[in-house]
Design a protein around this motif. Structure first.
Motif, PDB file in Angstrom:
ATOM      1  N   GLU A 356       0.841  -1.196   0.000  1.00 33.25           N
ATOM      2  CA  GLU A 356       0.000   0.000   0.000  1.00 33.25           C
ATOM      3  C   GLU A 356       0.875   1.245   0.000  1.00 33.25           C
ATOM      4  O   GLU A 356       1.785   1.359   0.825  1.00 33.25           O
ATOM      5  CB  GLU A 356      -0.886   0.034   1.254  1.00 33.25           C
ATOM      6  CG  GLU A 356      -2.036  -0.942   1.237  1.00 33.25           C
ATOM      7  CD  GLU A 356      -3.112  -0.580   0.224  1.00 33.25           C
ATOM      8  OE1 GLU A 356      -3.177   0.603  -0.179  1.00 33.25           O
ATOM      9  OE2 GLU A 356      -3.886  -1.470  -0.156  1.00 33.25           O
ATOM     10  N   PRO A 357       0.633   2.180  -0.929  1.00 30.35           N
ATOM     11  CA  PRO A 357       1.269   3.488  -0.792  1.00 30.35           C
ATOM     12  C   PRO A 357       0.704   4.160   0.462  1.00 30.35           C
ATOM     13  O   PRO A 357      -0.516   4.191   0.655  1.00 30.35           O
ATOM     14  CB  PRO A 357       0.849   4.228  -2.066  1.00 30.35           C
ATOM     15  CG  PRO A 357       0.326   3.171  -2.996  1.00 30.35           C
ATOM     16  CD  PRO A 357      -0.225   2.099  -2.128  1.00 30.35           C
ATOM     17  N   MET A 358       1.582   4.654   1.316  1.00 35.19           N
ATOM     18  CA  MET A 358       1.111   5.204   2.578  1.00 35.19           C
ATOM     19  C   MET A 358       2.059   6.316   3.036  1.00 35.19           C
ATOM     20  O   MET A 358       3.278   6.180   2.925  1.00 35.19           O
ATOM     21  CB  MET A 358       1.059   4.102   3.640  1.00 35.19           C
ATOM     22  CG  MET A 358       0.476   4.549   4.978  1.00 35.19           C
ATOM     23  SD  MET A 358       0.620   3.243   6.247  1.00 35.19           S
ATOM     24  CE  MET A 358      -0.479   2.003   5.590  1.00 35.19           C
ATOM     25  N   VAL A 359       1.504   7.398   3.523  1.00 34.40           N
ATOM     26  CA  VAL A 359       2.320   8.454   4.108  1.00 34.40           C
ATOM     27  C   VAL A 359       2.721   8.010   5.514  1.00 34.40           C
ATOM     28  O   VAL A 359       1.874   7.598   6.310  1.00 34.40           O
ATOM     29  CB  VAL A 359       1.565   9.792   4.147  1.00 34.40           C
ATOM     30  CG1 VAL A 359       2.353  10.814   4.958  1.00 34.40           C
ATOM     31  CG2 VAL A 359       1.356  10.308   2.730  1.00 34.40           C
ATOM     32  N   SER A 360       4.032   8.069   5.778  1.00 37.06           N
ATOM     33  CA  SER A 360       4.527   7.581   7.055  1.00 37.06           C
ATOM     34  C   SER A 360       5.739   8.397   7.475  1.00 37.06           C
ATOM     35  O   SER A 360       6.490   8.907   6.625  1.00 37.06           O
ATOM     36  CB  SER A 360       4.901   6.093   6.922  1.00 37.06           C
ATOM     37  OG  SER A 360       5.441   5.586   8.109  1.00 37.06           O
ATOM     38  N   LEU A 361       5.963   8.510   8.787  1.00 32.29           N
ATOM     39  CA  LEU A 361       7.112   9.233   9.321  1.00 32.29           C
ATOM     40  C   LEU A 361       8.329   8.313   9.269  1.00 32.29           C
ATOM     41  O   LEU A 361       8.358   7.286   9.951  1.00 32.29           O
ATOM     42  CB  LEU A 361       6.833   9.681  10.762  1.00 32.29           C
ATOM     43  CG  LEU A 361       7.923  10.512  11.444  1.00 32.29           C
ATOM     44  CD1 LEU A 361       8.165  11.830  10.711  1.00 32.29           C
ATOM     45  CD2 LEU A 361       7.551  10.777  12.909  1.00 32.29           C
ATOM     46  N   GLN A 362       9.312   8.671   8.433  1.00 36.09           N
ATOM     47  CA  GLN A 362      10.474   7.819   8.209  1.00 36.09           C
ATOM     48  C   GLN A 362      11.749   8.662   8.170  1.00 36.09           C
ATOM     49  O   GLN A 362      11.704   9.894   8.024  1.00 36.09           O
ATOM     50  CB  GLN A 362      10.331   7.072   6.862  1.00 36.09           C
ATOM     51  CG  GLN A 362       9.088   6.219   6.725  1.00 36.09           C
ATOM     52  CD  GLN A 362       9.132   4.948   7.545  1.00 36.09           C
ATOM     53  OE1 GLN A 362      10.193   4.538   8.006  1.00 36.09           O
ATOM     54  NE2 GLN A 362       7.970   4.322   7.738  1.00 36.09           N
ATOM     55  N   TRP A 363      12.897   7.961   8.251  1.00 38.02           N
ATOM     56  CA  TRP A 363      14.206   8.609   8.110  1.00 38.02           C
ATOM     57  C   TRP A 363      14.670   8.489   6.663  1.00 38.02           C
ATOM     58  O   TRP A 363      14.500   7.442   6.035  1.00 38.02           O
ATOM     59  CB  TRP A 363      15.223   7.944   9.034  1.00 38.02           C
ATOM     60  CG  TRP A 363      15.036   8.280  10.481  1.00 38.02           C
ATOM     61  CD1 TRP A 363      14.363   7.554  11.419  1.00 38.02           C
ATOM     62  CD2 TRP A 363      15.533   9.444  11.150  1.00 38.02           C
ATOM     63  NE1 TRP A 363      14.396   8.186  12.627  1.00 38.02           N
ATOM     64  CE2 TRP A 363      15.116   9.352  12.505  1.00 38.02           C
ATOM     65  CE3 TRP A 363      16.282  10.556  10.753  1.00 38.02           C
ATOM     66  CZ2 TRP A 363      15.420  10.318  13.449  1.00 38.02           C
ATOM     67  CZ3 TRP A 363      16.593  11.515  11.705  1.00 38.02           C
ATOM     68  CH2 TRP A 363      16.169  11.406  13.034  1.00 38.02           C
ATOM     69  N   TYR A 364      15.266   9.567   6.159  1.00 38.17           N
ATOM     70  CA  TYR A 364      15.704   9.621   4.761  1.00 38.17           C
ATOM     71  C   TYR A 364      17.138  10.129   4.665  1.00 38.17           C
ATOM     72  O   TYR A 364      17.611  10.861   5.541  1.00 38.17           O
ATOM     73  CB  TYR A 364      14.792  10.566   3.954  1.00 38.17           C
ATOM     74  CG  TYR A 364      13.394  10.054   3.776  1.00 38.17           C
ATOM     75  CD1 TYR A 364      13.055   9.286   2.674  1.00 38.17           C
ATOM     76  CD2 TYR A 364      12.415  10.327   4.738  1.00 38.17           C
ATOM     77  CE1 TYR A 364      11.761   8.813   2.518  1.00 38.17           C
ATOM     78  CE2 TYR A 364      11.122   9.841   4.589  1.00 38.17           C
ATOM     79  CZ  TYR A 364      10.804   9.084   3.479  1.00 38.17           C
ATOM     80  OH  TYR A 364       9.533   8.595   3.326  1.00 38.17           O
ATOM     81  N   VAL A 365      17.803   9.734   3.565  1.00 40.19           N
ATOM     82  CA  VAL A 365      19.111  10.299   3.227  1.00 40.19           C
ATOM     83  C   VAL A 365      18.974  11.028   1.894  1.00 40.19           C
ATOM     84  O   VAL A 365      18.473  10.460   0.912  1.00 40.19           O
ATOM     85  CB  VAL A 365      20.200   9.219   3.080  1.00 40.19           C
ATOM     86  CG1 VAL A 365      21.558   9.875   2.833  1.00 40.19           C
ATOM     87  CG2 VAL A 365      20.265   8.329   4.286  1.00 40.19           C
ATOM     88  N   ASN A 366      19.430  12.250   1.859  1.00 35.68           N
ATOM     89  CA  ASN A 366      19.523  12.994   0.606  1.00 35.68           C
ATOM     90  C   ASN A 366      20.794  12.527  -0.109  1.00 35.68           C
ATOM     91  O   ASN A 366      21.901  12.834   0.316  1.00 35.68           O
ATOM     92  CB  ASN A 366      19.596  14.499   0.900  1.00 35.68           C
ATOM     93  CG  ASN A 366      19.669  15.332  -0.368  1.00 35.68           C
ATOM     94  OD1 ASN A 366      20.053  14.844  -1.431  1.00 35.68           O
ATOM     95  ND2 ASN A 366      19.330  16.607  -0.265  1.00 35.68           N
ATOM     96  N   VAL A 367      20.644  11.760  -1.172  1.00 32.68           N
ATOM     97  CA  VAL A 367      21.793  11.130  -1.841  1.00 32.68           C
ATOM     98  C   VAL A 367      22.092  11.738  -3.209  1.00 32.68           C
ATOM     99  O   VAL A 367      22.910  11.194  -3.958  1.00 32.68           O
ATOM    100  CB  VAL A 367      21.560   9.607  -1.998  1.00 32.68           C
ATOM    101  CG1 VAL A 367      21.595   8.904  -0.654  1.00 32.68           C
ATOM    102  CG2 VAL A 367      20.244   9.321  -2.718  1.00 32.68           C
ATOM    103  N   LYS A 368      21.449  12.851  -3.540  1.00 35.82           N
ATOM    104  CA  LYS A 368      21.590  13.387  -4.899  1.00 35.82           C
ATOM    105  C   LYS A 368      23.043  13.706  -5.249  1.00 35.82           C
ATOM    106  O   LYS A 368      23.527  13.358  -6.332  1.00 35.82           O
ATOM    107  CB  LYS A 368      20.697  14.613  -5.071  1.00 35.82           C
ATOM    108  CG  LYS A 368      19.201  14.278  -5.139  1.00 35.82           C
ATOM    109  CD  LYS A 368      18.348  15.491  -5.363  1.00 35.82           C
ATOM    110  CE  LYS A 368      16.889  15.111  -5.617  1.00 35.82           C
ATOM    111  NZ  LYS A 368      16.310  14.283  -4.546  1.00 35.82           N
ATOM    112  N   GLN A 369      23.772  14.371  -4.357  1.00 42.32           N
ATOM    113  CA  GLN A 369      25.156  14.718  -4.655  1.00 42.32           C
ATOM    114  C   GLN A 369      26.028  13.467  -4.688  1.00 42.32           C
ATOM    115  O   GLN A 369      26.893  13.321  -5.560  1.00 42.32           O
ATOM    116  CB  GLN A 369      25.713  15.698  -3.601  1.00 42.32           C
ATOM    117  CG  GLN A 369      27.138  16.181  -3.900  1.00 42.32           C
ATOM    118  CD  GLN A 369      27.250  16.829  -5.268  1.00 42.32           C
ATOM    119  OE1 GLN A 369      26.521  17.750  -5.597  1.00 42.32           O
ATOM    120  NE2 GLN A 369      28.167  16.318  -6.102  1.00 42.32           N
ATOM    121  N   MET A 370      25.805  12.559  -3.762  1.00 43.70           N
ATOM    122  CA  MET A 370      26.571  11.313  -3.753  1.00 43.70           C
ATOM    123  C   MET A 370      26.323  10.519  -5.035  1.00 43.70           C
ATOM    124  O   MET A 370      27.239   9.894  -5.586  1.00 43.70           O
ATOM    125  CB  MET A 370      26.210  10.476  -2.526  1.00 43.70           C
ATOM    126  CG  MET A 370      26.761  11.014  -1.218  1.00 43.70           C
ATOM    127  SD  MET A 370      26.510   9.864   0.172  1.00 43.70           S
ATOM    128  CE  MET A 370      24.857  10.322   0.683  1.00 43.70           C
TER     129      MET A 370
END
Length: 890
Positions: A356-370
């Motif tokens: 199920e697509p679901m909005v949830s509170l999660q931890w993320y890494v911004n990896v665009k530059q890497m």
């Protein structure tokens, strides 16, 4: 002469166990750290601690072992680091299943008790997997075994998390994720399998708030309407221009929601109006942000409906709720119609539950530059991807990369190193657990979630070498590693993340080359898997045929980037190849028993044509195998070795050497031939060793004992790999021998075609130019012996071909009297009879194909089949007519 009596029948089981123990006891797998040697390092793709290995692991590790043994024999300072991945979601799923079989849930057990059981399961799996890898013959340095939950690797994980958080690259947010109701965790989009399924497209009427009518929307998930926040239309859709900005009444919920305009809406799909459910659709989530819409999550973590929906639907499973919603809409006259609709549905790759697509509170890494740093590394060939067409896939993924969701709602794994003080709302991110809140001194509680498995395995190439605890000798010597061998299916899962993390934290790529092999499939083309029941257990194959037969099969079937179809018959064929090598060694040892150990070969002086030929071909083979291995063309390397050892050494040179070794040309010639056989057999064992280490080590030691002294440095696995000696290649001898072999091949082909008995000797003639005649004349004995001839005549041309079977080669023709091969009159009768039958079939087909009525009514595929059959019959007629013409006249 004794027939190699010291060498018993080939028995892999006893021999393999003996040699692996020997290698381990003598530390053969450990690096030397010699300062003058180049380094070559591989880190194993760590297998998951989920039970046992499958054939895919055997394939992957065989290729790595071939490379590490080959480079070790080339004299490099080699290290292959083994290890295991805790595989949080996969391992937890396995243990939960075992717990359920006892009638328990993990919640009933409690977190610590469940984790303790999982630890024991992981330890048992590690022991099983280690045993399997050792049975396969892999030469990892087991003293450096690593595990992603080891203290050192766990420290590396915390260091990376804290560093990225401090730099603002790790953050926590409510965002759309793929949620598995069965595993009850967020999963990566790459862990979702999408398949087309038959479903419905429900057309639902949303009444306008002013009572002037309704707007019809189409949806594949009608239960999610309970969380709708708007209806959207395209701003340029003339059907709805006058309605933009109005409100509609959400059926069943009885609340007003706006009708908004958005360019994302497809005018051609359904009615052109779509429902917007920001909490349960990624595109709706983005539209919701653009229009500042309410986000209403209607699902519990287990996929049942929560308190946000009207009372009648609370607690229902999502699919049961779908039925109830559709029935209620129909009862209210708001269900306009239902269409059958085939569409892609995502399911968890672990448990096959629809996600199920679901909005949830999660931890993320911004990896665009890497990600861009990793792209530049591939573009500059600092990281080489093989096959190179994988680069396009890599760029597409990396250039469109989204922030990486790294939190998982699981118990097994690395706990997220974040602690919360609830009284003062302080959040502590640290490598070491705080004893109290640094702000107020109150108690702190650690985040209950764990990190995505790929977070820790992304650090594998450098965390396994001691980072960040020390500037270790391993890091200084072996980082970056030389090559990574893995499947193309985890190019983004794992390879890309290692590239990003290595460049970020080490300032260097983690590996210089990535070899991406395909997937294993059965004879029907289906992917092999335990669940499908079409997998092959590598240990069962090893028990039956030996590790060497399996290893050589896997290498020989490895075409770069392609999937492999593995069949038992192929393994049997390569087991026969090992028997051939074994028997060649027995042949050599038998003659050592009678002639004594040969003196080492010093060069080509005094050697005969075929001695020079086999030595030259051995050097050419060594050069070509090394070249192909550098290109990672494992299948071509294996083919080259197979062709040389079986097709040239065994089938030709050993056959040619038999009369010589029996003394037909004198004692000196016999000893010279034995010395050549000693050299070529020894070099062949070296060349084969990386692919089939056990049997080659066994035979090497038998040859050493026959020499009366140990071979240099003892074990085969530490000998220098043959690179090919240029001064042992005699081009004229290679050319001459090849011409002789071609003539014998042509004569043998005729024997085969006419099914001549092996002991029946024939008279033959060979037509060739004067130069070739002279060359063949010098090898008359070899030709008559190998082709089974009574006599052979070398001529410039044949005055009459009638009554002869003929064969053609490059610059020559061979002739054998048909009278010696067959009963001419019986063959004439047989051919005449067969031609008559074939003519009848042809006449019927031609009549059909010349009949306009048949051509008009028959299906095209049937007509095409008729034409193909007619062409085949015509070819048969031509062949039989030629056969008749060759027969002597009455």
């Amino acid at each position: 002469m004794k027939d190699g009596m010291a060498l018993d029948k080939y028995s892999p089981a006893r021999m393999e166990e003996k040699w692996y123990r020997h290698w381990m006891a003598n530390n053969r797998f450990q690096p030397t750290f010699h300062p003058d040697k180049d380094a070559f390092c591989i880190v194993i793709p760590p297998p998951n601690v989920t039970g046992s290995l499958h054939m895919g692991h055997a394939w992957d590790n065989t290729l790595q072992d071939i490379l590490i043994r080959w480079k070790r024999m080339q004299g490099l300072n080699t290290l292959w680091i083994p290890g295991f991945d805790h595989a949080s979601i996969a391992t937890q799923w396995m243990v939960e299943r075992l717990v359920r079989e006892r009638g328990l849930t993990k919640e009933q057990m409690g977190r610590e008790a469940f984790l303790e059981e999982t630890r024991q399961f992981a330890e048992d799996s590690k022991a099983t997997i280690t045993g399997q890898l050792q049975r396969l013959g892999v030469s990892c340095d087991w003293s450096r075994t690593r595990y992603t939950l080891d203290d050192g690797l766990s420290h590396a994980v915390r260091r990376v998390f804290v560093t990225l958080h401090r730099e603002g690259l790790i953050y926590r947010a409510n965002r759309m994720v793929s949620w598995c109701p069965r595993c009850q965790t967020a999963i990566s989009d790459l862990e979702v399998n999408h398949t087309d399924r038959e479903g419905g497209l429900w057309h639902i009427r949303y009444p306008l708030a002013d009572g002037s009518g309704f707007v019809t929307v189409a949806t594949t998930r009608p239960e999610t309407m309970l969380g709708d926040a708007a209806v959207a239309v395209h701003p340029q859709d003339p059907r709805y221009t006058s309605l933009i900005g109005k409100q509609v009444r959400l059926p069943l919920v009885d609340k007003l929601i706006p009708l908004v305009a958005d360019d994302y809406v497809d005018l051609e799909f359904g009615t052109g109006a779509v429902k917007i459910t920001p909490a349960h659709d990624p595109n709706d989530f983005e539209m919701g942000k653009r229009h500042n819409l309410e986000v209403v999550n209607i699902l519990n973590q287990d996929g049942t409906l929560n308190q946000s929906v009207p009372q009648p639907y609370r607690g229902l499973d999502r699919f049961e709720a779908r039925k109830r919603v559709v029935a209620d809409l129909d009862g209210l006259g708001l269900l306009e119609k239902t269409d059958k609709h085939r569409h892609a549905v995502g399911a968890c790759s672990r448990c096959s539950t629809v996600v199920e697509p679901m909005v949830s509170l999660q931890w993320y890494v911004n990896v665009k530059q890497m990600a861009q740093d990793a792209v530049r590394a591939v573009e500059s060939k600092t990281i080489e991807l093989l096959p190179d067409y994988q680069e396009k896939i890599f760029y597409e993924w990396m250039n469109n990369i989204q922030d990486w969701c790294i939190s998982r709602q699981l118990w097994w794994g690395h706990r997220i190193p974040v602690w919360y003080c609830h009284p003062c709302q302080t959040e502590v991110v640290a490598e070491q657990a705080p004893t109290a809140c640094p702000s107020c001194g109150g108690p702190v509680e650690q985040d209950k979630d764990v990190l995505d498995t790929w977070f820790s395995s992304g650090l594998w190439p450098f965390s396994t070498m001691g980072w960040p605890d020390e500037e270790s000798r391993e890091l200084k010597t072996f980082y970056p590693t030389a090559v990574l061998v893995t499947g193309y299916d985890i190019l983004f899962f794992w390879v890309a993340r290692m590239a990003m993390m290595g460049l970020k934290f080490m300032g260097q790529v983690p590996f210089h080359q990535v070899f991406l092999h395909g997937l294993l499939r059965d004879k029907h083309g289906e992917k092999m898997s335990k669940t499908k029941g079409n997998g092959i257990d590598p240990l069962e194959v090893i028990d039956q045929y030996g590790a060497d037969a399996l290893r050589f099969t896997l290498a020989a079937q490895t075409a770069m980037g392609r999937d492999m179809v593995l069949q038992e018959a192929t393994i049997v064929g390569y087991r026969n190849f090992i028997n051939k090598i074994w028997n060649a060694a027995r042949f050599y040892l038998g003659h050592v028993d009678s002639l004594g150990a040969p003196a080492p070969l010093e060069g080509l002086a005094g050697l005969g044509l075929f001695d020079r030929w086999i030595l030259g071909r051995c050097q050419e083979t060594a050069r070509e195998v090394n070249r192909l291995m550098e290109l990672r063309r494992f299948n071509e390397s294996a083919k080259e070795l197979y062709q040389f050892v079986w097709g040239e050494l065994c089938d030709w040179y050993i056959e040619i050497s038999k009369p010589v070794l029996l003394g037909d040309q004198g004692a000196d010639a016999a000893r010279r031939t034995l010395a050549v056989l000693h050299q070529v057999l020894g070099d062949s064992l070296k060349l084969l060793h990386p692919l089939m280490p056990f049997v080659t080590e066994e035979l090497w030691h038998h040859l050493s004992q026959a020499d009366g002294q140990p071979r240099p440095a003892g074990d085969l696995m530490v000998q220098l790999y043959p690179m090919g000696k240029e001064d042992w290649v005699d081009p004229p001898a290679l050319t001459k021998a090849a011409r002789v072999i071609a003539v014998v091949d042509a004569l043998r082909t005729l024997r085969g075609e006419y099914q001549v008995k092996p002991r029946q000797q024939l008279d033959a003639a060979v037509a060739a130019d004067t130069e070739l005649q002279a060359m063949l004349e010098s090898e008359r004995t070899t030709i008559t012996t190998l082709a089974g001839l009574k006599q052979v005549e070398f001529v410039s041309t044949m005055n009459s071909r009638e009554g002869y079977a003929t064969g053609v080669g490059a610059g020559f023709e061979v002739f054998v009297s048909l009278a010696a091969l067959i009963d001419v009159e019986a063959e004439r009768v047989r051919l005449t009879r067969e031609m008559g039958k074939t003519r009848e079939k042809l006449d019927k087909l031609e009549a059909k194909l010349h009949n306009p009525a048949y051509i008009e009514k028959a299906p095209e595929n049937v007509i095409q089949k008729n034409r193909e059959e007619m062409a085949s019959l015509q070819a048969q007629m031509t062949t039989m007519r030629q056969g008749l013409d060759q027969l002597p006249s009455h």
